[in-house]
Design an enzyme around this catalytic site. Sequence first.
Site, PDB file in Angstrom:
ATOM      1  N   GLU A 183       0.813  -1.085   0.008  1.00  0.00           N
ATOM      2  CA  GLU A 183      -0.314   0.058  -0.164  1.00  0.00           C
ATOM      3  C   GLU A 183       0.446   1.026   0.108  1.00  0.00           C
ATOM      4  OE1 GLU A 183      -2.308  -0.967   3.000  1.00  0.00           O
ATOM      5  OE2 GLU A 183      -3.083  -2.199   1.846  1.00  0.00           O
ATOM      6  N   GLU A 239       3.750 -11.313   0.805  1.00  0.00           N
ATOM      7  CA  GLU A 239       2.073 -10.425   0.633  1.00  0.00           C
ATOM      8  C   GLU A 239       1.684 -10.280  -1.152  1.00  0.00           C
ATOM      9  OE1 GLU A 239       0.978  -8.607   4.713  1.00  0.00           O
ATOM     10  OE2 GLU A 239       1.508  -7.280   3.063  1.00  0.00           O
ATOM     11  N   GLY A 284      -6.442  -8.374   1.545  1.00  0.00           N
ATOM     12  CA  GLY A 284      -8.464  -7.677   1.308  1.00  0.00           C
ATOM     13  C   GLY A 284      -9.236  -8.160   0.857  1.00  0.00           C
ATOM     14  N   SER A 294      -5.260 -11.775   3.179  1.00  0.00           N
ATOM     15  CA  SER A 294      -6.100 -12.619   3.469  1.00  0.00           C
ATOM     16  C   SER A 294      -6.052 -14.059   4.875  1.00  0.00           C
ATOM     17  CB  SER A 294      -7.049 -13.409   2.299  1.00  0.00           C
ATOM     18  OG  SER A 294      -7.219 -11.988   1.738  1.00  0.00           O
TER      19      SER A 294
HETATM   20  P1  13P Z   1      -5.612  -8.650   4.968  1.00  0.00           P
HETATM   21  O1  13P Z   1      -5.003  -9.761   6.330  1.00  0.00           O
HETATM   22  O2  13P Z   1      -6.652  -7.625   5.616  1.00  0.00           O
HETATM   23  O3  13P Z   1      -5.706  -9.014   3.351  1.00  0.00           O
HETATM   24  O4  13P Z   1      -4.303  -7.441   4.849  1.00  0.00           O
HETATM   25  C1  13P Z   1      -2.912  -8.955   4.727  1.00  0.00           C
HETATM   26  C2  13P Z   1      -1.673  -6.668   4.472  1.00  0.00           C
HETATM   27  O5  13P Z   1      -1.733  -6.321   3.523  1.00  0.00           O
HETATM   28  C3  13P Z   1      -1.098  -7.046   6.354  1.00  0.00           C
HETATM   29  O6  13P Z   1       0.085  -6.420   5.709  1.00  0.00           O
END
Ligand code: 13P
Length: 257
Positions: free
Chosen positions: A99, A169, A175, A215
């Site tokens: 992000e 990731e 998400g 997730s």
């Molecule tokens: P989620 O567990 O909400 O998919 O997010 C993962 C994440 O970006 C953790 O840094």
Amino acid sequence: MVARRRIIAGNWKMYKTVPEALALVEELKGLVAEMRDIDILVCPPFTALYPVKEALRGSNIELGAQNLFWEEEGAFTGEVSPTMLKSLGCSYVIIGHSERRKYFGETDKDVNRKIKSAMVNGLIPIVCVGESIEEREAGKTEELIRRQVVGAMEGVKTTGAADIVVAYEPIWAIGTGRAATGEDANKVARLIRQTLAEVFNERIAQEIRIQYGGSVKPQNVAEFLEQPEIDGALVGGASLDAETFYKICQGAAGGVE
Ligand code: 13P
């Protein structure tokens, strides 16, 4: 084979006001109080770090930040330095989350500077890498992951390198409720470890812990942690609820040999 201690981290992202953050950790610290075999940490937003640290005094939950700037001080309006994070009790800092790369333009070079600065200041970096769905479908996952790992670690000293944590990731799994399979995540984790062995050496690569993120839930955490190359999870959404995050920690602790 090196025995790597499991590490479950909650990345709260831009969620939780101070009162909400305190309510969450008050509940969580009671739930996880007896868990001694794994490392557990929460990474609240900057605004909640200090009160959360105070609330965690004497508990087995450690504190991480979600970002930092690489300079120790100076005229950098709006930034937060490693010295500041260290002085308020952070042990870890997430660096290069997708992000931040996507919305704030962070490059591999920025990630590299941040890692070095974190390490000099006694913070353990949790370095995030991961491919987009387009990169995966184009068969570019390996190339991209290697580039991110090499770029992140360029010139990083071997002293302290074994403490670094790498989080794999895949962007398409964040998400979305669409986690990778344990097997696929393990393949990429293996590639990350091989790359780390080339950058540092085999011993350090064997000690570095690799998390999976994207997730993760109580229902799937075991699938990841039973993989030989995966040593933990970086949890987003499911870390915002104490009971759910506790169940993920339980899943991780239960699997310890
Ligand atoms: P989620 O567990 O909400 O998919 O997010 C993962 C994440 O970006 C953790 O840094």
